[in-house]
Scaffold this motif. Structure first.
Motif, PDB file in Angstrom:
ATOM      1  N   CYS A   1      26.650   0.225   1.439  1.00  0.00           N
ATOM      2  CA  CYS A   1      25.941   0.745   0.965  1.00  0.00           C
ATOM      3  C   CYS A   1      26.943   0.406  -0.735  1.00  0.00           C
ATOM      4  CB  CYS A   1      25.212   2.088   0.743  1.00  0.00           C
ATOM      5  SG  CYS A   1      24.831   2.865   0.140  1.00  0.00           S
ATOM      6  N   LEU A   2      25.705  -0.039  -1.439  1.00  0.00           N
ATOM      7  CA  LEU A   2      26.388  -0.231  -2.958  1.00  0.00           C
ATOM      8  C   LEU A   2      26.295   0.860  -3.494  1.00  0.00           C
ATOM      9  CD1 LEU A   2      24.598  -4.027  -3.588  1.00  0.00           C
ATOM     10  CD2 LEU A   2      26.496  -3.254  -2.681  1.00  0.00           C
ATOM     11  N   VAL A   3      25.607   1.961  -3.152  1.00  0.00           N
ATOM     12  CA  VAL A   3      25.452   3.389  -3.650  1.00  0.00           C
ATOM     13  C   VAL A   3      26.914   3.972  -2.863  1.00  0.00           C
ATOM     14  CG1 VAL A   3      24.575   5.361  -4.122  1.00  0.00           C
ATOM     15  CG2 VAL A   3      22.704   3.269  -3.828  1.00  0.00           C
ATOM     16  N   CYS A   4      27.143   4.624  -2.364  1.00  0.00           N
ATOM     17  CA  CYS A   4      27.948   5.198  -1.276  1.00  0.00           C
ATOM     18  C   CYS A   4      29.464   4.680  -1.129  1.00  0.00           C
ATOM     19  CB  CYS A   4      27.263   5.256   0.019  1.00  0.00           C
ATOM     20  SG  CYS A   4      25.738   5.859   0.340  1.00  0.00           S
ATOM     21  N   GLN A   5      29.145   3.860  -1.249  1.00  0.00           N
ATOM     22  CA  GLN A   5      29.996   2.275  -0.807  1.00  0.00           C
ATOM     23  C   GLN A   5      31.318   2.505  -0.116  1.00  0.00           C
ATOM     24  OE1 GLN A   5      32.698   1.779  -5.026  1.00  0.00           O
ATOM     25  NE2 GLN A   5      30.358   1.759  -6.018  1.00  0.00           N
ATOM     26  N   ASN A   6      31.166   3.404   0.789  1.00  0.00           N
ATOM     27  CA  ASN A   6      32.418   3.285   1.623  1.00  0.00           C
ATOM     28  C   ASN A   6      30.921   3.465   2.564  1.00  0.00           C
ATOM     29  OD1 ASN A   6      35.410   3.046   0.483  1.00  0.00           O
ATOM     30  ND2 ASN A   6      35.067   5.304   0.239  1.00  0.00           N
ATOM     31  N   GLU A   7      29.926   3.742   2.796  1.00  0.00           N
ATOM     32  CA  GLU A   7      29.340   3.475   4.360  1.00  0.00           C
ATOM     33  C   GLU A   7      28.166   1.977   4.643  1.00  0.00           C
ATOM     34  OE1 GLU A   7      27.886   8.479   4.643  1.00  0.00           O
ATOM     35  OE2 GLU A   7      26.942   6.682   3.490  1.00  0.00           O
ATOM     36  N   SER A   8      27.916   2.133   5.895  1.00  0.00           N
ATOM     37  CA  SER A   8      27.388   0.555   5.889  1.00  0.00           C
ATOM     38  C   SER A   8      25.360   1.651   5.600  1.00  0.00           C
ATOM     39  CB  SER A   8      27.428   0.487   7.369  1.00  0.00           C
ATOM     40  OG  SER A   8      26.808   1.434   7.959  1.00  0.00           O
ATOM     41  N   ILE A   9      24.888   0.498   5.621  1.00  0.00           N
ATOM     42  CA  ILE A   9      23.324   0.479   5.061  1.00  0.00           C
ATOM     43  C   ILE A   9      22.684   1.441   6.499  1.00  0.00           C
ATOM     44  CG2 ILE A   9      23.089  -1.604   3.423  1.00  0.00           C
ATOM     45  CD1 ILE A   9      21.894  -2.938   5.320  1.00  0.00           C
ATOM     46  N   GLU A  10      22.965   1.086   7.573  1.00  0.00           N
ATOM     47  CA  GLU A  10      22.794   1.541   8.594  1.00  0.00           C
ATOM     48  C   GLU A  10      23.119   3.033   8.248  1.00  0.00           C
ATOM     49  OE1 GLU A  10      20.503   0.430  10.662  1.00  0.00           O
ATOM     50  OE2 GLU A  10      20.276  -0.882  10.059  1.00  0.00           O
ATOM     51  N   ASP A  11      24.284   3.376   8.105  1.00  0.00           N
ATOM     52  CA  ASP A  11      24.672   4.177   8.183  1.00  0.00           C
ATOM     53  C   ASP A  11      23.945   5.750   6.658  1.00  0.00           C
ATOM     54  OD1 ASP A  11      25.721   4.213  10.310  1.00  0.00           O
ATOM     55  OD2 ASP A  11      28.166   3.732   9.754  1.00  0.00           O
ATOM     56  N   SER A  12      23.747   5.087   5.270  1.00  0.00           N
ATOM     57  CA  SER A  12      23.717   5.643   4.401  1.00  0.00           C
ATOM     58  C   SER A  12      22.140   6.344   4.714  1.00  0.00           C
ATOM     59  CB  SER A  12      23.718   4.465   3.230  1.00  0.00           C
ATOM     60  OG  SER A  12      23.607   5.056   2.190  1.00  0.00           O
TER      61      SER A  12
ATOM     62  N   ALA B   1      20.844   6.598   0.867  1.00  0.00           N
ATOM     63  CA  ALA B   1      19.772   6.045   0.025  1.00  0.00           C
ATOM     64  C   ALA B   1      18.487   4.797   0.035  1.00  0.00           C
ATOM     65  CB  ALA B   1      21.065   5.086  -0.087  1.00  0.00           C
ATOM     66  N   ASP B   2      18.223   5.434  -1.263  1.00  0.00           N
ATOM     67  CA  ASP B   2      17.456   4.690  -1.342  1.00  0.00           C
ATOM     68  C   ASP B   2      17.095   3.005  -1.304  1.00  0.00           C
ATOM     69  OD1 ASP B   2      15.265   6.326  -1.324  1.00  0.00           O
ATOM     70  OD2 ASP B   2      15.409   6.480  -3.691  1.00  0.00           O
ATOM     71  N   LEU B   3      18.587   2.717  -2.250  1.00  0.00           N
ATOM     72  CA  LEU B   3      19.085   0.892  -2.149  1.00  0.00           C
ATOM     73  C   LEU B   3      19.253   0.344  -0.308  1.00  0.00           C
ATOM     74  CD1 LEU B   3      20.015  -1.743  -3.555  1.00  0.00           C
ATOM     75  CD2 LEU B   3      21.611  -0.495  -3.837  1.00  0.00           C
ATOM     76  N   ALA B   4      19.858   1.855   0.134  1.00  0.00           N
ATOM     77  CA  ALA B   4      20.254   1.266   1.785  1.00  0.00           C
ATOM     78  C   ALA B   4      19.401   0.724   2.295  1.00  0.00           C
ATOM     79  CB  ALA B   4      21.500   2.251   2.488  1.00  0.00           C
ATOM     80  N   ARG B   5      18.046   1.480   2.375  1.00  0.00           N
ATOM     81  CA  ARG B   5      16.593   1.430   2.964  1.00  0.00           C
ATOM     82  C   ARG B   5      15.944   0.600   2.545  1.00  0.00           C
ATOM     83  NH1 ARG B   5      14.186   5.265   0.337  1.00  0.00           N
ATOM     84  NH2 ARG B   5      15.522   7.127   2.364  1.00  0.00           N
ATOM     85  N   ASP B   6      16.257   0.378   1.399  1.00  0.00           N
ATOM     86  CA  ASP B   6      15.694  -1.339   1.001  1.00  0.00           C
ATOM     87  C   ASP B   6      16.342  -2.123   1.313  1.00  0.00           C
ATOM     88  OD1 ASP B   6      13.644   0.609  -0.929  1.00  0.00           O
ATOM     89  OD2 ASP B   6      15.175  -0.614  -2.683  1.00  0.00           O
ATOM     90  N   LEU B   7      17.772  -2.532   1.436  1.00  0.00           N
ATOM     91  CA  LEU B   7      18.823  -3.586   2.401  1.00  0.00           C
ATOM     92  C   LEU B   7      18.339  -3.170   3.575  1.00  0.00           C
ATOM     93  CD1 LEU B   7      21.844  -3.307  -0.050  1.00  0.00           C
ATOM     94  CD2 LEU B   7      20.196  -5.017  -0.039  1.00  0.00           C
TER      95      LEU B   7
END
Length: 162
Positions: free
Chosen positions: A54-65, A67-73
């Motif tokens: 996740c480019l916002v959280c940085q230490n989480e995967s996009i599946e675990d985050s 964040a809006d950006l993670a949702r988009d990814l």
């Protein structure tokens, strides 16, 4: 009766703990509509998403985050999976747009190797410089030979007479 009531209360607490433990990880997929209808494709998308940072959280995967950006990814990954692209193609697409940083485990390249090796190299260079400096300090100057002493005396006398 008091012992039975205490046992029943403890049993309820244990059952509640076991049920919470069995619930498993809570995925950050907020909306069930995000999920793919095909279970195999959804599992692939989750596996790929677990490898992406996740480019916002940085230490989480996009599946675990969440964040809006993670949702988009996650949505982008699921689109690519639904289109039939391979895992490698999806990872290449992501790294082409976001760089190797988007991977939770970046590929080993010269850049990543140098990134990890520089602290070790810095310590080795520092230790070598320190050892050489200490060695130079500890080396005592060699004593003058008889010829050098005689010449020094001559020069000293010549300078003192002027």
């Amino acid at each position: 009766m008091d012992g039975l009531t205490r046992f029943t209360r403890q049993a309820r607490i244990i059952v509640a703990i076991v049920l919470f433990a069995m619930a498993g990880p809570a995925w950050a997929v907020d909306d069930p509509s995000e999920m793919l209808p095909d279970k195999k494709q959804e599992q692939r998308a989750e596996a790929i998403g677990a490898q992406l940072r996740c480019l916002v959280c940085q230490n989480e995967s996009i599946e675990d985050s969440s964040a809006d950006l993670a949702r988009d990814l996650r949505h982008v990954v699921r689109e690519h999976v639904a289109q039939g692209e391979s895992d490698q193609q999806i990872m290449q697409w992501m790294t082409a747009r976001y760089g190797d940083f988007v991977r939770l485990q970046p590929r080993l390249t010269l850049g990543t190797f140098l990134l990890w090796a520089m602290p070790v190299l810095a310590v080795l260079v520092g230790a070598t410089i320190a050892a050489l400096t200490l060695r130079r300090r500890q080396t005592a100057p060699t004593p003058l030979t008889d010829e050098e002493r005689r010449r020094l005396a001559e020069l000293s006398n010549a300078t003192g007479n002027s």
